[in-house]
Design a protein around this motif. Sequence first.
Motif, short mmCIF file in Angstrom:
data_model
loop_
_atom_site.label_atom_id
_atom_site.label_comp_id
_atom_site.label_asym_id
_atom_site.label_seq_id
_atom_site.Cartn_x
_atom_site.Cartn_y
_atom_site.Cartn_z
N ASN A 6 0.85 -1.19 0.00
CA ASN A 6 0.00 0.00 0.00
C ASN A 6 0.88 1.24 0.00
N ARG A 7 0.29 2.36 -0.35
CA ARG A 7 1.04 3.62 -0.43
C ARG A 7 0.26 4.72 0.26
N LEU A 8 1.00 5.64 0.87
CA LEU A 8 0.42 6.79 1.56
C LEU A 8 0.89 8.05 0.84
N ARG A 9 -0.05 8.79 0.29
CA ARG A 9 0.31 9.98 -0.47
C ARG A 9 0.44 11.18 0.45
N VAL A 10 1.64 11.81 0.45
CA VAL A 10 1.92 13.01 1.25
C VAL A 10 2.70 13.97 0.36
N PRO A 11 2.05 14.94 -0.26
CA PRO A 11 2.77 15.86 -1.16
C PRO A 11 3.88 16.61 -0.45
N GLY A 12 5.06 16.62 -1.06
CA GLY A 12 6.20 17.36 -0.53
C GLY A 12 6.96 16.69 0.58
N VAL A 13 6.72 15.42 0.85
CA VAL A 13 7.38 14.73 1.95
C VAL A 13 8.89 14.74 1.73
N ALA A 14 9.65 15.07 2.80
CA ALA A 14 11.11 15.17 2.69
C ALA A 14 11.84 14.25 3.65
N ALA A 15 11.17 13.79 4.71
CA ALA A 15 11.81 12.89 5.67
C ALA A 15 10.73 12.08 6.37
N ILE A 16 11.08 10.86 6.75
CA ILE A 16 10.15 9.98 7.46
C ILE A 16 10.87 9.30 8.60
N ALA A 53 -2.04 13.00 14.27
CA ALA A 53 -1.55 14.20 14.95
C ALA A 53 -0.81 15.05 13.94
N ARG A 54 -0.79 16.35 14.19
CA ARG A 54 -0.13 17.27 13.25
C ARG A 54 0.36 18.49 14.00
N ARG A 55 1.54 18.98 13.61
CA ARG A 55 2.13 20.17 14.21
C ARG A 55 2.81 20.99 13.11
N SER A 56 2.47 22.27 13.01
CA SER A 56 3.03 23.16 11.99
C SER A 56 3.92 24.19 12.64
N PHE A 57 4.93 24.68 11.88
CA PHE A 57 5.86 25.68 12.42
C PHE A 57 6.59 26.37 11.28
N LYS A 88 6.28 27.94 -0.43
CA LYS A 88 5.41 28.99 -0.94
C LYS A 88 4.51 29.59 0.14
N GLY A 89 5.10 29.91 1.26
CA GLY A 89 4.35 30.53 2.34
C GLY A 89 3.60 29.58 3.24
N VAL A 90 3.57 28.30 2.89
CA VAL A 90 2.90 27.31 3.73
C VAL A 90 3.89 26.82 4.77
N PRO A 91 3.54 26.84 6.06
CA PRO A 91 4.52 26.43 7.08
C PRO A 91 4.88 24.96 6.99
N ALA A 92 6.04 24.63 7.54
CA ALA A 92 6.46 23.23 7.60
C ALA A 92 5.57 22.49 8.60
N SER A 93 5.53 21.17 8.47
CA SER A 93 4.66 20.39 9.35
C SER A 93 5.24 19.00 9.57
N VAL A 94 4.89 18.44 10.71
CA VAL A 94 5.16 17.04 11.02
C VAL A 94 3.83 16.37 11.32
N GLN A 95 3.58 15.25 10.66
CA GLN A 95 2.31 14.54 10.80
C GLN A 95 2.58 13.10 11.20
#
Length: 512
Positions: free
Chosen positions: A166-176, A215-219, A194-201
């Motif tokens: 299976n696959r989990l789609r996360v646009p822009g993912v850079a680290a897991i 869970a999600r946290r943006s910064f 592009k002005g959208v804050p970074a996030s960890v999900q």
Amino acid sequence: MAATDCSPSLDILVRGPEGFSLWNGPPFSNGQPSIKLDRIACKNAKFSDDGSRFMVTKSDSTVSIYDSGTSKEIRSFAVPNMLASALSPRGTYLQTFQKSSGPQEKNIVLWSTETGEPVYQQFQKNMSKTTWPSIRFSSDEAVACRMATNEIQFFNGGDFSQGFINRLRVPGVAAIELSKEPGSHIAVYVPESKGVPASVQIYACAKDLQSQPLARRSFFRCSSVQLSWNNGSTGLLVLVQSDVDKTNQSYYGESKLNYLTTDGSHEGLVPLRKEGPVHDVQWSHAGSEFAVVYGFMPAKATVFDKKCNPLLELGEGPYNTIRWNPKGRFLCIAGFGNLPGDMAFWDYATKKQLGTTKAELSVTSEWSPDGRYFMTATTAPRLQVDNGIKIFHYNGSLYFKKMVDKLYQVDWRPVSPDKFGEISELIKSIDSLKVTETKPQGQGSKSSTKTVPANPPAQKPTAYRPPHAKQAALAQADLFGESTKEGMSKNALKNKKKREKQKEKKAGDGAS
């Protein structure tokens, strides 16, 4: 039954310019370690996470897999143009990355260490610290995953012939970061764009539970993140680092420590009580507490529970490193790198400090798997001089020290802490670390003992006297009939002469 009767032995991997060797770990029989496996030429060596096997990278692009119990070679792989290699947590798979000439050439290969055959192959254009190893495993190897462009692919860790299941789609993912024990959740980092804050999900690994993040946290102001799961896969620590400090208080940028839980009960900053960078953070083996070293120097160290409530303050000092004992009983806070090497050992059960010491110029540090010893090492290429190994007791007293000309790597062989007994019987008072001296028989009819502290006070240094002044003092001592190993100064000789004259005068007056 004592813990040492049924506990596995400790092993130490030591690598230098001529290769690596395996030492039998402490306690040492004659004060020196014995060689379990003699020196083997290599350019790198590393244990699997469970310590059952270790991988040796030869200089001729050959990788050999050894059994840690017997120290015998299991299998050897010839991998030309190899740039990196990694073992799975249980040593079942070997993963290699080769220099590729084009997309048609699959340069990431997953090998079976038992059969020596490739079980999965994939093309990857480049490799970095955040993307290697390409395929991540849970501790039991039941779950495996791989980060691709804008998605995460999941595999059955026991059968890679199925491909990704299976696959989990996360646009822009850079680290897991896949949770280790159990492999039930995965943390995903998406940088600013592009002005959208970074996030960890946080997502569940099960396919039917991946519709929404748990869970999600943006910064904002985020250059990189460090993701750290606890044992039990219930909490995630996220160390957010920025290259630029907007307050201009730190040359190294700024850092914030965030905490997220898989049940969504906590999503926010860890309440640190001092301004400044976060130097180090580590979970306890039980996964119910974590310790943080933070703040401008002198840094502060605090232990928090899973709800971010402070449990224990470890004081302030020149610290930037924290190491939690695998049994969860002891902690060591230290200041390595560009700090002078101060170390403080704490007993978490009694909330008391056991002792302090120093290990200058240390590059690496780690507790032994049984939690009884703490090892530091000064290694190259970080430091080219004063290379060596130091092993301390859990209370900070020095147990073993060995200096070498050149040292590249020192590692304990990983062993599950659950295989060792309790260490409560090892707790002894620091006051018992004294030396007893017996008075010679010629000085009395009864023998008496004298306790001497382990660290006697240093003598006050004497003033410098040039060699000719020492010779003159010795000549005067001979002239006055004095016998001494060290020459006396002119003033001391003059005062002694006066005292002798006064004694002679008193003796003459008494006789008259």
